[in-house]
Design a protein around this motif. Structure first.
Motif, PDB file in Angstrom:
ATOM      1  N   VAL A 101      80.930 -40.922  99.179  1.00  0.00           N
ATOM      2  CA  VAL A 101      80.008 -41.572  99.943  1.00  0.00           C
ATOM      3  C   VAL A 101      78.484 -41.097 100.632  1.00  0.00           C
ATOM      4  CG1 VAL A 101      80.314 -42.966 102.767  1.00  0.00           C
ATOM      5  CG2 VAL A 101      81.825 -42.727 100.814  1.00  0.00           C
ATOM      6  N   ASP A 102      79.089 -40.092 101.274  1.00  0.00           N
ATOM      7  CA  ASP A 102      77.739 -39.447 101.865  1.00  0.00           C
ATOM      8  C   ASP A 102      76.606 -39.772 100.242  1.00  0.00           C
ATOM      9  OD1 ASP A 102      76.033 -37.792 102.891  1.00  0.00           O
ATOM     10  OD2 ASP A 102      76.254 -36.087 101.812  1.00  0.00           O
ATOM     11  N   ASN A 103      76.658 -39.406  99.332  1.00  0.00           N
ATOM     12  CA  ASN A 103      76.162 -39.056  98.028  1.00  0.00           C
ATOM     13  C   ASN A 103      76.095 -41.159  97.933  1.00  0.00           C
ATOM     14  OD1 ASN A 103      74.944 -38.842  95.576  1.00  0.00           O
ATOM     15  ND2 ASN A 103      76.592 -37.056  95.274  1.00  0.00           N
ATOM     16  N   LEU A 104      76.370 -41.937  97.787  1.00  0.00           N
ATOM     17  CA  LEU A 104      75.875 -43.185  98.101  1.00  0.00           C
ATOM     18  C   LEU A 104      74.612 -43.100  99.039  1.00  0.00           C
ATOM     19  CD1 LEU A 104      79.176 -45.160  97.557  1.00  0.00           C
ATOM     20  CD2 LEU A 104      77.956 -44.524  96.088  1.00  0.00           C
ATOM     21  N   ILE A 105      75.263 -42.737 100.606  1.00  0.00           N
ATOM     22  CA  ILE A 105      74.325 -43.288 101.407  1.00  0.00           C
ATOM     23  C   ILE A 105      72.674 -42.320 100.386  1.00  0.00           C
ATOM     24  CG2 ILE A 105      73.367 -42.612 103.358  1.00  0.00           C
ATOM     25  CD1 ILE A 105      76.156 -42.786 104.418  1.00  0.00           C
ATOM     26  N   GLU A 106      72.214 -41.014 100.217  1.00  0.00           N
ATOM     27  CA  GLU A 106      71.858 -40.878  99.468  1.00  0.00           C
ATOM     28  C   GLU A 106      71.080 -41.269  98.467  1.00  0.00           C
ATOM     29  OE1 GLU A 106      72.053 -36.448  98.404  1.00  0.00           O
ATOM     30  OE2 GLU A 106      72.174 -35.612 100.454  1.00  0.00           O
ATOM     31  N   MET A 107      71.510 -42.067  97.840  1.00  0.00           N
ATOM     32  CA  MET A 107      71.682 -42.670  96.536  1.00  0.00           C
ATOM     33  C   MET A 107      70.694 -43.610  97.085  1.00  0.00           C
ATOM     34  SD  MET A 107      73.465 -45.244  93.039  1.00  0.00           S
ATOM     35  CE  MET A 107      74.411 -43.076  93.164  1.00  0.00           C
ATOM     36  N   VAL A 108      71.632 -44.617  98.044  1.00  0.00           N
ATOM     37  CA  VAL A 108      70.902 -45.808  98.723  1.00  0.00           C
ATOM     38  C   VAL A 108      69.151 -45.529  99.641  1.00  0.00           C
ATOM     39  CG1 VAL A 108      71.461 -47.939 100.666  1.00  0.00           C
ATOM     40  CG2 VAL A 108      72.696 -47.181  98.847  1.00  0.00           C
ATOM     41  N   GLN A 109      69.674 -44.720  99.642  1.00  0.00           N
ATOM     42  CA  GLN A 109      68.163 -44.422 101.088  1.00  0.00           C
ATOM     43  C   GLN A 109      67.376 -43.636 100.295  1.00  0.00           C
ATOM     44  OE1 GLN A 109      69.625 -41.819 103.639  1.00  0.00           O
ATOM     45  NE2 GLN A 109      69.647 -43.529 106.136  1.00  0.00           N
ATOM     46  N   LYS A 110      67.423 -43.025  99.090  1.00  0.00           N
ATOM     47  CA  LYS A 110      66.506 -42.577  97.890  1.00  0.00           C
ATOM     48  C   LYS A 110      66.584 -42.712  96.741  1.00  0.00           C
ATOM     49  CE  LYS A 110      67.084 -39.013 101.821  1.00  0.00           C
ATOM     50  NZ  LYS A 110      67.614 -38.005 102.370  1.00  0.00           N
ATOM     51  N   PRO A 111      66.600 -43.741  96.508  1.00  0.00           N
ATOM     52  CA  PRO A 111      67.379 -44.179  94.934  1.00  0.00           C
ATOM     53  C   PRO A 111      66.443 -43.197  93.893  1.00  0.00           C
ATOM     54  CG  PRO A 111      65.933 -45.544  95.999  1.00  0.00           C
ATOM     55  CD  PRO A 111      66.157 -44.461  96.984  1.00  0.00           C
ATOM     56  N   GLU A 112      65.238 -42.704  94.611  1.00  0.00           N
ATOM     57  CA  GLU A 112      64.502 -41.807  92.968  1.00  0.00           C
ATOM     58  C   GLU A 112      64.409 -40.185  93.275  1.00  0.00           C
ATOM     59  OE1 GLU A 112      62.540 -43.896  95.370  1.00  0.00           O
ATOM     60  OE2 GLU A 112      62.394 -45.747  93.999  1.00  0.00           O
ATOM     61  N   TRP A 113      64.209 -40.104  94.284  1.00  0.00           N
ATOM     62  CA  TRP A 113      65.221 -38.541  94.554  1.00  0.00           C
ATOM     63  C   TRP A 113      66.461 -38.386  94.327  1.00  0.00           C
ATOM     64  CZ3 TRP A 113      69.126 -35.979  96.908  1.00  0.00           C
ATOM     65  CH2 TRP A 113      69.096 -34.649  97.062  1.00  0.00           C
ATOM     66  N   GLU A 159      77.908 -50.007 106.787  1.00  0.00           N
ATOM     67  CA  GLU A 159      79.282 -50.313 106.002  1.00  0.00           C
ATOM     68  C   GLU A 159      80.378 -48.596 105.184  1.00  0.00           C
ATOM     69  OE1 GLU A 159      77.046 -52.621 105.099  1.00  0.00           O
ATOM     70  OE2 GLU A 159      78.792 -54.260 106.410  1.00  0.00           O
ATOM     71  N   LEU A 160      78.462 -48.094 104.922  1.00  0.00           N
ATOM     72  CA  LEU A 160      79.152 -46.722 104.166  1.00  0.00           C
ATOM     73  C   LEU A 160      78.923 -45.438 105.070  1.00  0.00           C
ATOM     74  CD1 LEU A 160      76.404 -46.732 101.110  1.00  0.00           C
ATOM     75  CD2 LEU A 160      78.492 -46.602 101.158  1.00  0.00           C
ATOM     76  N   LYS A 161      78.045 -45.844 105.880  1.00  0.00           N
ATOM     77  CA  LYS A 161      77.290 -44.914 107.802  1.00  0.00           C
ATOM     78  C   LYS A 161      79.757 -44.995 107.855  1.00  0.00           C
ATOM     79  CE  LYS A 161      73.597 -44.180 108.273  1.00  0.00           C
ATOM     80  NZ  LYS A 161      72.159 -44.830 109.319  1.00  0.00           N
ATOM     81  N   ARG A 162      80.168 -45.896 108.541  1.00  0.00           N
ATOM     82  CA  ARG A 162      81.300 -46.739 108.910  1.00  0.00           C
ATOM     83  C   ARG A 162      82.278 -45.534 107.848  1.00  0.00           C
ATOM     84  NH1 ARG A 162      82.685 -52.324 109.596  1.00  0.00           N
ATOM     85  NH2 ARG A 162      85.204 -52.298 108.149  1.00  0.00           N
ATOM     86  N   ALA A 163      82.220 -45.421 106.467  1.00  0.00           N
ATOM     87  CA  ALA A 163      83.386 -45.323 105.882  1.00  0.00           C
ATOM     88  C   ALA A 163      83.037 -43.849 105.635  1.00  0.00           C
ATOM     89  CB  ALA A 163      82.827 -45.675 104.407  1.00  0.00           C
ATOM     90  N   LEU A 164      82.182 -43.203 105.921  1.00  0.00           N
ATOM     91  CA  LEU A 164      81.558 -42.105 105.922  1.00  0.00           C
ATOM     92  C   LEU A 164      82.373 -41.339 107.203  1.00  0.00           C
ATOM     93  CD1 LEU A 164      80.682 -39.757 104.828  1.00  0.00           C
ATOM     94  CD2 LEU A 164      78.246 -39.729 106.242  1.00  0.00           C
ATOM     95  N   GLU A 165      82.163 -41.601 108.429  1.00  0.00           N
ATOM     96  CA  GLU A 165      83.181 -41.533 110.021  1.00  0.00           C
ATOM     97  C   GLU A 165      84.876 -41.879 109.233  1.00  0.00           C
ATOM     98  OE1 GLU A 165      83.586 -39.857 112.843  1.00  0.00           O
ATOM     99  OE2 GLU A 165      81.247 -40.208 112.073  1.00  0.00           O
ATOM    100  N   ILE A 166      85.206 -42.429 108.581  1.00  0.00           N
ATOM    101  CA  ILE A 166      86.597 -42.762 108.542  1.00  0.00           C
ATOM    102  C   ILE A 166      87.376 -41.939 107.763  1.00  0.00           C
ATOM    103  CG2 ILE A 166      87.713 -44.337 106.643  1.00  0.00           C
ATOM    104  CD1 ILE A 166      86.663 -46.737 107.838  1.00  0.00           C
ATOM    105  N   GLU A 167      86.975 -41.456 106.243  1.00  0.00           N
ATOM    106  CA  GLU A 167      86.406 -40.170 105.787  1.00  0.00           C
ATOM    107  C   GLU A 167      86.511 -39.175 105.985  1.00  0.00           C
ATOM    108  OE1 GLU A 167      87.986 -40.695 103.499  1.00  0.00           O
ATOM    109  OE2 GLU A 167      87.436 -42.385 102.243  1.00  0.00           O
ATOM    110  N   LYS A 168      86.043 -39.050 107.689  1.00  0.00           N
ATOM    111  CA  LYS A 168      85.885 -37.110 108.437  1.00  0.00           C
ATOM    112  C   LYS A 168      87.077 -37.435 109.159  1.00  0.00           C
ATOM    113  CE  LYS A 168      82.810 -35.186 111.294  1.00  0.00           C
ATOM    114  NZ  LYS A 168      81.364 -35.036 112.052  1.00  0.00           N
ATOM    115  N   LYS A 169      87.248 -38.098 109.641  1.00  0.00           N
ATOM    116  CA  LYS A 169      87.854 -38.036 110.756  1.00  0.00           C
ATOM    117  C   LYS A 169      89.307 -38.405 110.017  1.00  0.00           C
ATOM    118  CE  LYS A 169      86.584 -41.643 114.344  1.00  0.00           C
ATOM    119  NZ  LYS A 169      86.779 -43.314 114.932  1.00  0.00           N
TER     120      LYS A 169
END
Length: 162
Positions: free
Chosen positions: A135-147, A90-100
């Motif tokens: 949204v991109d920041n949220l994706i990073e937070m989910v994929q790499k929480p410690e980083w 869903e986050l990736k879908r949101a990213l695409e919606i914002e880009k469009k």
């Protein structure tokens, strides 16, 4: 469908997606970010409706300060433990919606024949750019929480976001 109807549909779709994402997470900070983004999309739709009716539109405050504060609070408190990658599609879908959305407003800017309309479309393009970064920041937070907690710098890209 004219450019205003399409823009309204796009904003409503984004609002619905963010409300859905907010309902899917138990993380209070992330739920709040999604709610703020949904509120922004709702405001965008109202501004478009007003312009479409050729009325002066009201200036609305963006969620940018609230979202920035939420991210800083999450980072400070290391509140990433309840995040999981089930919301990544869903986050990736949101990213695409914002880009469009950003591309759409930039592309249609020349189709709007009033100064007020052009200002609104420029502003909406910048808002969608900000939402994309969020949204991109949220994706990073989910994929790499410690980083993310150690390195994230969530800052808007300018002061002209409303």
């Amino acid at each position: 469908m004219d450019i205003f109807d399409f823009a309204l549909e796009m904003e409503h779709d984004a609002e619905n997606l963010y409300r859905e994402l907010a309902s899917k997470t138990d993380h209070p900070g992330i739920k709040n970010v999604f709610s703020k983004l949904a509120e922004d999309e709702e405001k965008h739709a109202r501004a478009i409706e007003v312009l479409q009716k050729k009325l002066p539109h009201e200036k609305n405050e963006s969620s940018i300060k609230a979202v920035t504060t939420i991210f800083k609070e999450i980072q400070k408190n290391s509140q990433t433990e309840s995040l999981n990658d089930s919301i990544l599609p869903e986050l990736k879908r949101a990213l695409e919606i914002e880009k469009k959305g950003q591309q759409y407003y930039k592309e249609k800017l020349s189709s709007v024949d009033t100064e007020e309309g052009q200002k609104l479309f420029k502003l909406l393009s910048r808002q969608e750019e900000y939402h994309y970064e969020t949204v991109d920041n949220l994706i990073e937070m989910v994929q790499k929480p410690e980083w993310w907690v150690e390195n994230a710098e969530f800052n808007p890209m300018g002061e002209d976001y409303y």
